[in-house]
Design a protein around this motif. Sequence first.
Motif, PDB file in Angstrom:
ATOM      1  N   HIS A 100       1.339   4.906  -2.346  1.00  0.00           N
ATOM      2  CA  HIS A 100       1.022   5.828  -3.431  1.00  0.00           C
ATOM      3  C   HIS A 100       2.319   6.520  -3.834  1.00  0.00           C
ATOM      4  O   HIS A 100       2.929   7.215  -3.019  1.00  0.00           O
ATOM      5  N   ASN A 158       2.238  -1.087   6.086  1.00  0.00           N
ATOM      6  CA  ASN A 158       2.595  -0.334   4.892  1.00  0.00           C
ATOM      7  C   ASN A 158       2.737   1.143   5.247  1.00  0.00           C
ATOM      8  O   ASN A 158       2.352   1.565   6.348  1.00  0.00           O
ATOM      9  N   HIS A 165      -9.565   1.061  -1.405  1.00  0.00           N
ATOM     10  CA  HIS A 165      -9.548   1.674  -0.078  1.00  0.00           C
ATOM     11  C   HIS A 165     -10.959   1.569   0.511  1.00  0.00           C
ATOM     12  O   HIS A 165     -11.935   1.942  -0.140  1.00  0.00           O
ATOM     13  N   GLU A 206     -11.350   3.213   6.211  1.00  0.00           N
ATOM     14  CA  GLU A 206     -10.384   4.105   6.854  1.00  0.00           C
ATOM     15  C   GLU A 206     -11.196   5.235   7.488  1.00  0.00           C
ATOM     16  O   GLU A 206     -11.469   5.226   8.681  1.00  0.00           O
ATOM     17  N   ASP A 244       1.802   3.904   2.968  1.00  0.00           N
ATOM     18  CA  ASP A 244       0.773   4.754   2.367  1.00  0.00           C
ATOM     19  C   ASP A 244       1.385   5.917   1.588  1.00  0.00           C
ATOM     20  O   ASP A 244       1.647   5.806   0.390  1.00  0.00           O
ATOM     21  N   ASP A 245       1.590   7.055   2.250  1.00  0.00           N
ATOM     22  CA  ASP A 245       2.205   8.252   1.657  1.00  0.00           C
ATOM     23  C   ASP A 245       3.330   8.686   2.595  1.00  0.00           C
ATOM     24  O   ASP A 245       3.165   9.613   3.391  1.00  0.00           O
ATOM     25  N   HIS A 281       0.867  -1.190   0.000  1.00  0.00           N
ATOM     26  CA  HIS A 281       0.000   0.000   0.000  1.00  0.00           C
ATOM     27  C   HIS A 281       0.896   1.230   0.000  1.00  0.00           C
ATOM     28  O   HIS A 281       1.282   1.748   1.049  1.00  0.00           O
ATOM     29  N   ALA A 310      -8.519   5.324  -4.798  1.00  0.00           N
ATOM     30  CA  ALA A 310      -7.872   6.180  -3.812  1.00  0.00           C
ATOM     31  C   ALA A 310      -8.604   7.504  -3.742  1.00  0.00           C
ATOM     32  O   ALA A 310      -9.647   7.670  -4.356  1.00  0.00           O
ATOM     33  N   SER A 367       0.113   6.634   8.908  1.00  0.00           N
ATOM     34  CA  SER A 367      -0.916   7.361   8.167  1.00  0.00           C
ATOM     35  C   SER A 367      -2.181   7.495   8.996  1.00  0.00           C
ATOM     36  O   SER A 367      -2.781   8.578   9.069  1.00  0.00           O
ATOM     37  N   ASP A 377      -7.604  -2.058   1.150  1.00  0.00           N
ATOM     38  CA  ASP A 377      -6.621  -1.082   1.622  1.00  0.00           C
ATOM     39  C   ASP A 377      -7.184  -0.381   2.856  1.00  0.00           C
ATOM     40  O   ASP A 377      -8.302   0.129   2.843  1.00  0.00           O
ATOM     41  N   HIS A 378      -6.418  -0.375   3.908  1.00  0.00           N
ATOM     42  CA  HIS A 378      -6.786   0.118   5.241  1.00  0.00           C
ATOM     43  C   HIS A 378      -7.671  -0.925   5.956  1.00  0.00           C
ATOM     44  O   HIS A 378      -7.157  -1.893   6.483  1.00  0.00           O
ATOM     45  N   CYS A 421      -1.907   0.978   7.407  1.00  0.00           N
ATOM     46  CA  CYS A 421      -0.866   2.011   7.340  1.00  0.00           C
ATOM     47  C   CYS A 421      -0.850   2.770   8.670  1.00  0.00           C
ATOM     48  O   CYS A 421      -1.522   3.804   8.802  1.00  0.00           O
TER      49      CYS A 421
END
Length: 336
Positions: free
Chosen positions: A19, A276, A197, A200, A278-279, A17, A169, A248, A220-221, A245
């Motif tokens: 971006h 993970n 995603h 979250e 994430d960003d 995961h 996303a 995050s 994701d999440h 994440c």
Amino acid sequence: MSDFKQWLWAMPKAELHLHIDGSLQAARLLQLAAKNGVEIPYNSVESVEQAYNFEDLQSFLDLYYLGASVLRDEEDFYFLMKDYLDKCHEQNIVHTEIMVEPQTYLPYGVTVETVLNGFRKAIADAKAQNGQSALMILSLLRHLSEDEAIAMLDSVAPYRDDFVAIGLASSELGHPPSKFERLYAKAKAQGYKLIAHAGEEGPPEYIWEALDLLHVDRIDHGVRCVEDTELVVRLINEQIPLTVCPLSNVRLCVFEKMADHNLLQMLQQGLCVTVNSDDPTYFGGFMNENFESLADALALTKEQALQLVANSFKASFLSDEAKAAYLSQLQDFAAS
């Protein structure tokens, strides 16, 4: 650094995961803004990093898209990917599955071909130089319409072999998975793996929709699944991977602090959770920093860390043979 943290750094890992725009480092952002004549309200690495104190997902996304606006040509995308893969090599991330969002660049006149030419070259160089493994995921922006997402899926048809999966996303609330049923049906027919995603900021219902309407292979999440006991049972029984994440989640106020995070509780319940970043440049750290934070706040053990990483290899979109090879590598590391 403690012996345990050195051990965490040395452990072979997979990241599922990530971006790629969210790995844009502050110094590179400033360099590319100057190169491409893009005006941004920051003049130093420190001023960029001060902007990372987000109130919610949307305040993060506003800065995220500003950062992405400095990427304009093939060389820019090469260095964006190279910087991240260099970080992977440094942190012993031996396999990564990277979300690429071409819709982000369309307003700046950047073509899919420009984006992919840069990314492909960086991935090929990392493989040749360090034996690194990387797959790309076509990530669609859920705040835009389903028709726009389908148009992007159609536009990457000439580059089908560059992508292993599609995902969703951007803003989750108000854009439920059900908005994208036609997109996912079309992608599945074309042989893409499917992720999204969900859970979250959005409620557990979004996870149900992703499973039942989009037929995703992993979530994701997914951290809000714990609010629905029936959902948790299903996720455990079907071993649906959750790409969690931690840093995050704290930075975006899903959890107030890392000590409140439910990752290890989910792992103990038998959910297929993974770690993970994430960003990472926006949320305070790459994968190893996420593991370190779990060690500091939640007393992560070696056994738990090994299980989390094993889950990542198993949940990857690698071939069965490649998964087995990486799991064997992990077992050798654990025994050393």
